[in-house]
Motif scaffolding. Sequence first.
Motif, PDB file in Angstrom:
ATOM      1  N   MET A 101       0.834  -1.182   0.000  1.00 37.20           N
ATOM      2  CA  MET A 101       0.000   0.000   0.000  1.00 37.20           C
ATOM      3  C   MET A 101       0.882   1.249   0.000  1.00 37.20           C
ATOM      4  O   MET A 101       1.890   1.306   0.690  1.00 37.20           O
ATOM      5  N   LEU A 102       0.469   2.238  -0.771  1.00 33.91           N
ATOM      6  CA  LEU A 102       1.198   3.492  -0.846  1.00 33.91           C
ATOM      7  C   LEU A 102       0.553   4.486   0.115  1.00 33.91           C
ATOM      8  O   LEU A 102      -0.590   4.878  -0.071  1.00 33.91           O
ATOM      9  N   THR A 103       1.284   4.871   1.148  1.00 38.95           N
ATOM     10  CA  THR A 103       0.738   5.792   2.148  1.00 38.95           C
ATOM     11  C   THR A 103       0.923   7.239   1.703  1.00 38.95           C
ATOM     12  O   THR A 103       1.756   7.551   0.836  1.00 38.95           O
ATOM     13  N   ASP A 149      -1.965   6.113  -6.193  1.00 35.41           N
ATOM     14  CA  ASP A 149      -1.929   4.802  -5.543  1.00 35.41           C
ATOM     15  C   ASP A 149      -2.205   3.714  -6.581  1.00 35.41           C
ATOM     16  O   ASP A 149      -2.419   4.010  -7.768  1.00 35.41           O
ATOM     17  N   GLY A 150      -2.205   2.482  -6.166  1.00 32.51           N
ATOM     18  CA  GLY A 150      -2.369   1.352  -7.077  1.00 32.51           C
ATOM     19  C   GLY A 150      -3.705   1.332  -7.803  1.00 32.51           C
ATOM     20  O   GLY A 150      -3.830   0.685  -8.842  1.00 32.51           O
ATOM     21  N   VAL A 202      -2.795  10.761  -4.824  1.00 32.06           N
ATOM     22  CA  VAL A 202      -2.476  10.855  -3.405  1.00 32.06           C
ATOM     23  C   VAL A 202      -1.889  12.239  -3.136  1.00 32.06           C
ATOM     24  O   VAL A 202      -2.303  12.917  -2.207  1.00 32.06           O
ATOM     25  N   THR A 224       7.028  -2.775  -4.933  1.00 30.64           N
ATOM     26  CA  THR A 224       7.683  -3.174  -3.685  1.00 30.64           C
ATOM     27  C   THR A 224       8.875  -4.059  -4.041  1.00 30.64           C
ATOM     28  O   THR A 224       9.043  -4.459  -5.197  1.00 30.64           O
ATOM     29  N   ASP A 265       5.306  -6.184  -6.294  1.00 35.75           N
ATOM     30  CA  ASP A 265       3.911  -5.751  -6.350  1.00 35.75           C
ATOM     31  C   ASP A 265       3.829  -4.265  -6.702  1.00 35.75           C
ATOM     32  O   ASP A 265       4.561  -3.444  -6.138  1.00 35.75           O
ATOM     33  N   VAL A 270       2.410  -0.756  -6.336  1.00 33.50           N
ATOM     34  CA  VAL A 270       1.688  -0.019  -5.295  1.00 33.50           C
ATOM     35  C   VAL A 270       1.246   1.360  -5.763  1.00 33.50           C
ATOM     36  O   VAL A 270       0.525   2.052  -5.047  1.00 33.50           O
ATOM     37  N   GLY A 271       1.672   1.753  -6.956  1.00 38.05           N
ATOM     38  CA  GLY A 271       1.294   3.054  -7.474  1.00 38.05           C
ATOM     39  C   GLY A 271       2.183   3.462  -8.628  1.00 38.05           C
ATOM     40  O   GLY A 271       2.869   2.632  -9.224  1.00 38.05           O
TER      41      GLY A 271
END
Length: 145
Positions: free
Chosen positions: A1-3, A32-33, A38, A103, A107, A109-110
């Motif tokens: 997850m991209l915070t 984000d994904g 964001v 990641t 994966d 994430v964005g």
Amino acid sequence: MLTFDTARRLADAALAEGTRRRAAPLTVAVLDGGGHEVVVYRQTGSGIARPQIATGKAWGALGLGFSSRGVAGAAARFPEFFNALAATGGRVVPAPGGVLLRTGEGDIVGAIGVSGDNSDVDEACAILAATQVGLQPEPPLPAGG
């Protein structure tokens, strides 16, 4: 997850790299994904269309699963593909500067999109920002950085 914090650090790092390179004023969009914005940062003097361009570079990379440099290559090789992309309402920008964010496990994430200077500089700022926050950019950092 991209915070939000990671997205903010990505944008800050891309802008800092642009300053280091003495780039024209930049705009950075981090998605984000799911393709949601964001953060979007626009430096003073960056053109009024730059937020849409930066977002389009990132959105196209996410939507197609490869960098906006790859999108540009596909558009050049397959003009009918580019015409189909135009049907997205201009959301896909086929020019370097949109970089997938993965990641360490691979994966997605964005994505980050940068616009304001020439596309190679935009892309370099995005790639270096991703590596600085511990994400794997696609395309990767070239050998010799």
